[in-house]
Design an enzyme around this catalytic site. Structure first.
Site, PDB file in Angstrom:
ATOM      1  N   SER A  73      -3.104  -1.062   7.645  1.00  0.00           N
ATOM      2  CA  SER A  73      -3.507   0.274   7.218  1.00  0.00           C
ATOM      3  C   SER A  73      -3.892   1.135   8.421  1.00  0.00           C
ATOM      4  O   SER A  73      -3.066   1.337   9.314  1.00  0.00           O
ATOM      5  CB  SER A  73      -4.641   0.147   6.192  1.00  0.00           C
ATOM      6  OG  SER A  73      -4.847   1.353   5.491  1.00  0.00           O
ATOM      7  N   HIS A 116      -1.601  -1.686  -1.904  1.00  0.00           N
ATOM      8  CA  HIS A 116      -2.348  -1.640  -0.652  1.00  0.00           C
ATOM      9  C   HIS A 116      -3.497  -2.650  -0.710  1.00  0.00           C
ATOM     10  O   HIS A 116      -4.054  -2.913  -1.779  1.00  0.00           O
ATOM     11  CB  HIS A 116      -2.916  -0.229  -0.472  1.00  0.00           C
ATOM     12  CG  HIS A 116      -3.289   0.108   0.929  1.00  0.00           C
ATOM     13  ND1 HIS A 116      -2.371   0.528   1.862  1.00  0.00           N
ATOM     14  CD2 HIS A 116      -4.484   0.106   1.572  1.00  0.00           C
ATOM     15  CE1 HIS A 116      -2.977   0.775   3.005  1.00  0.00           C
ATOM     16  NE2 HIS A 116      -4.262   0.520   2.862  1.00  0.00           N
ATOM     17  N   ASP A 171       2.201   1.292  -3.281  1.00  0.00           N
ATOM     18  CA  ASP A 171       1.216   1.729  -2.304  1.00  0.00           C
ATOM     19  C   ASP A 171       1.517   3.175  -1.927  1.00  0.00           C
ATOM     20  O   ASP A 171       2.671   3.509  -1.634  1.00  0.00           O
ATOM     21  CB  ASP A 171       1.322   0.823  -1.064  1.00  0.00           C
ATOM     22  CG  ASP A 171       0.335   1.157   0.047  1.00  0.00           C
ATOM     23  OD1 ASP A 171      -0.424   2.134  -0.082  1.00  0.00           O
ATOM     24  OD2 ASP A 171       0.329   0.419   1.052  1.00  0.00           O
TER      25      ASP A 171
END
Length: 328
Positions: A175, A299, A269
């Site tokens: 991320s 995610h 996501d």
């Protein structure tokens, strides 16, 4: 490029695996405050409390060491080194890892199990960095911290003493940490610092979160639009900062000659389309890209190995990519 979106005759929820759907259902039943409804300090505590619930405990390793890494402004950043063997048993290649958390939450502790497993399965050292977080430290502090740590690892006498083979280095993260790793790969290219791999779990790469997947998965898929706005409003509130390529590497003038990439994306996501776009950008520049899309998961899935089999598969795939890049 084909976007990773649900066909028009199916709802996005239909794409979720049964296990992923159950995780989301359990999260809703728990009725915990959303992180974006909490002040950053409380959000960090809440994330820390919940980050290991679905994670598989990390393996015992021959070596775990706490370090302090100097930055350009004199701050000493905490870091943890994980290695499957002792320093006196020979030098190991190393992965410098940046945790996720929207530049606002997350820590070495929240990602310790993941880093331990990567070290064990890849057979390399993993150095996990506690870069400084927003809003106390806004953009580009995290970028500076990440680069300073890589520069230190590649060239300092202290890093040499750790038993790291500085000729075999990789960067990685998930991320926001994936964003930092992608940026460091470009900075390393510019500095003439060779890297074997950039290991990117669902990295953020765009300036304004305007890809179709941001709309498709805006709510109800673990990471939602409200959380993304919360994180980025703390980290980079100014438009000019979000249009800096160090925030949005998709805007980098060129990525020719950067390190090869392994990229693991989650299908459901908000960040999946920008991950695909960045893979396309790298490939168009002649960069080797190994891309895996894990179907039916969201995610943050990489840290849900107790419940989501795809997490363990993604970790194994990432470790394989590290072994192939670092042990040649």
């Amino acid at each position: 490029m084909q976007h990773a979106r649900a066909p028009q005759d199916r709802s996005p929820e239909d794409l979720l695996t049964p296990a992923m759907r159950q995780v989301i259902h359990n999260m809703a039943r728990a009725r915990q405050p959303a992180l974006h409804d909490l002040p950053p300090a409380e959000a960090r505590l809440a994330y820390a409390k919940g980050s290991g619930v679905l994670d598989v405990p990390g393996p015992a390793l021959a070596r775990v060491e706490d370090l302090r890494i100097p930055t350009r402004d004199g701050t000493l950043l905490p870091a943890s080194l994980y290695a499957p063997r002792l320093a006196e048993e020979g030098r190991l290649p190393a992965l410098l890892y940046f945790h996720g958390g929207g530049f606002t939450i997350g820590s070495i502790a929240s990602h310790a199990s993941l880093c331990r497993r990567l070290a064990e399965q890849a057979g390399c050292a993993v150095l996990s960095l506690d870069y400084r977080l927003a809003p106390e430290h806004r953009f580009p502090t995290a970028v500076h911290d990440a680069w300073d740590a890589l520069y230190w690892l590649a060239g300092s006498a202290e890093a040499q003493a750790l038993g790291v083979d500085t000729a075999r280095l990789a960067v990685g993260g998930d991320s926001a940490g994936g964003t930092l790793a992608a940026v460091c790969a470009i900075l390393a290219r510019d500095a003439g610092l060779p890297l074997a791999l950039q290991l990117l779990f669902y990295p953020g790469t765009t300036a304004h979160q305007d890809t179709p997947s941001h709309q498709t998965y805006a709510e109800g898929f673990v990471l939602g639009a409200a959380s993304i706005h919360y994180f980025f409003d703390h980290y980079a509130p100014r438009r000019e900062d979000r249009e800096d390529w160090r925030f949005a590497p998709l805007l980098a003038p060129d990525v020719d000659g950067v390190a090869p990439a392994w990229m693991g994306l989650a299908e459901c996501d908000p960040l999946v389309d920008e991950g695909l776009l960045y893979a396309d950008k790298l490939r168009a520049a002649g960069v080797m890209v190994d891309l895996d899309i894990y179907r039916g998961v969201t995610h943050e899935f990489i840290k849900m190995g107790r419940a989501i089999p795809e997490a363990l598969q993604a970790q194994a795939d990432a470790a394989r990519a590290l072994r192939q890049a670092l042990f040649v």
